[in-house]
Design an enzyme around this catalytic site. Structure first.
Site, mmCIF file in Angstrom:
data_model
loop_
_atom_site.group_PDB
_atom_site.id
_atom_site.type_symbol
_atom_site.label_atom_id
_atom_site.label_comp_id
_atom_site.label_asym_id
_atom_site.label_seq_id
_atom_site.Cartn_x
_atom_site.Cartn_y
_atom_site.Cartn_z
ATOM 1 C CG ASP A 1 -4.303 9.756 9.006
ATOM 2 O OD1 ASP A 1 -4.036 9.308 7.869
ATOM 3 O OD2 ASP A 1 -5.440 9.660 9.517
ATOM 4 C CG ASN B 1 2.054 -2.945 6.037
ATOM 5 O OD1 ASN B 1 1.803 -4.081 5.633
ATOM 6 N ND2 ASN B 1 1.396 -2.417 7.074
ATOM 7 C CE1 TYR C 1 -6.679 -2.695 0.143
ATOM 8 C CE2 TYR C 1 -7.391 -4.498 -1.280
ATOM 9 C CZ TYR C 1 -6.578 -4.022 -0.268
ATOM 10 O OH TYR C 1 -5.664 -4.862 0.332
ATOM 11 C CE LYS D 1 -3.285 -2.632 -1.069
ATOM 12 N NZ LYS D 1 -2.007 -2.480 -0.350
ATOM 13 C CB VAL E 1 -2.589 -12.197 5.245
ATOM 14 C CG1 VAL E 1 -1.586 -12.451 6.366
ATOM 15 C CG2 VAL E 1 -1.880 -12.143 3.896
ATOM 16 C CB THR F 1 -4.596 -9.566 9.884
ATOM 17 O OG1 THR F 1 -5.828 -9.342 9.189
ATOM 18 C CG2 THR F 1 -3.440 -9.452 8.912
#
Ligand SMILES: NC(=O)c1ccc[n+]([C@@H]2O[C@H](COP(=O)([O-])OP(=O)(O)OC[C@H]3O[C@@H](n4cnc5c(N)ncnc54)[C@H](O)[C@@H]3O)[C@@H](O)[C@H]2O)c1
Length: 254
Positions: free
Chosen positions: A69, A96, A161, A165, A194, A196
């Site tokens: 983790d 990533n 977040y 970023k 994206v 996913t």
């Protein structure tokens, strides 16, 4: 369509974080298909094992999976050190892993803030710290930090977040300055929206698709492999004079 094969990536030692699913799995697969020696850190063992089952072409080196983790820095440092002691120094780091969980202003505690920063920003620094001495021994390297278009286009609903970023682009520029003399390049790869599995399951509604059509210049959807192909280029010798920059793959949204 036909895509590039990079001679410089053959046998290159590449570490990907969060490589078990989503864009990370594309990084793992694309580097594997270039003939690189890939190792990835992932907390979801089932996802990692099913990816490994898929990557079994004859003549190619199977990726190595490290189960850990990324929030636990001491464990991560030990896992990377052990791996390098056995398999050699890392040439390319693709930072990533992240998680875009939504949160409301009122609901955020100090613990939640710290946990989100640990998940979305802190490990990028410490993974880099762990691989840099090896890159120096190898005469250089490439670090690819995966950012996001979200803060650039002002998305709401996940301010920790987006703060993390945005911080990644600052981290990139600071590290690129400090590591350039040692031949280590550091760049940010900025994905748009994206497609996913997780995004498709959670967020890509008909309304979402209409938004993509309105915002992107290009009609086609951005796929995980489109992001991974930019990482290939940033890791290859073809981008040898590129550092301290952000490379956006978002179909023209931002
Ligand atoms: N998908 C998008 O639309 C999009 C847009 C912009 C930026 N990004 C960025 O691209 C990167 C990949 O995103 P994704 O959409 O593939 O995410 P995802 O959630 O689909 O996959 C993330 C992977 O990282 C792993 N992971 C997460 N936290 C971990 C931890 N603490 N320790 C170990 N493994 C961990 C997960 O198990 C998973 O396999 C992230 O940095 C994300 O912020 C994605």
């Amino acid at each position: 369509m036909k895509f590039a094969q990079y001679p410089s990536l053959d046998n290159r030692h590449v570490l990907v974080t969060g490589g078990g699913s989503g864009i990370g799995a594309s990084h793992v697969e694309q580097f594997y298909r270039q003939g690189a020696r890939v190792v990835f850190i992932e907390r979801d063992e089932a996802a990692a094992r099913s990816l490994l089952d898929k990557l079994d072409e004859q003549g190619r080196t199977k990726p190595v999976f490290l189960h850990a983790d990324l929030r636990d820095i001491e464990v991560i440092q030990a896992v990377i050190a052990d791996h390098c002691a056995t398999c050699g120094d890392i040439d390319v780091l693709v930072n990533n892993a992240a998680h875009d969980e939504r949160h409301e202003l009122d609901s955020v505690s100090v613990e939640y803030w710290d946990e989100r920063i640990a998940l979305n920003l802190r490990h990028l620094f410490f993974c880099t710290q762990s691989v840099v001495p090896g890159m120096v021994r190898r005469g250089g390297g490439s670090v690819v930090n995966v950012g996001s278009f979200s803060w650039r286009v002002g998305l709401g609903g996940m301010p920790i977040y987006t703060a993390a970023k945005a911080g990644i682009e600052g981290l990139t520029r600071g590290l690129a300055r400090d590591l350039g003399q040692q031949g280590i390049r550091v760049n940010t790869l900025v994905p748009g929206w994206v497609m996913t599995k997780r995004q498709l399951e959670l967020w890509v509604t008909e309304e979402g698709k209409a938004e993509i059509q309105r915002r992107q210049c290009l009609e086609e959807l951005v796929m995980p492999d489109d992001i991974a192909r930019m990482a290939l280029w940033l890791a290859s010798d073809d981008s040898r004079m590129c550092t301290s920059q952000s490379f956006v793959v978002d179909g023209g949204w931002s």
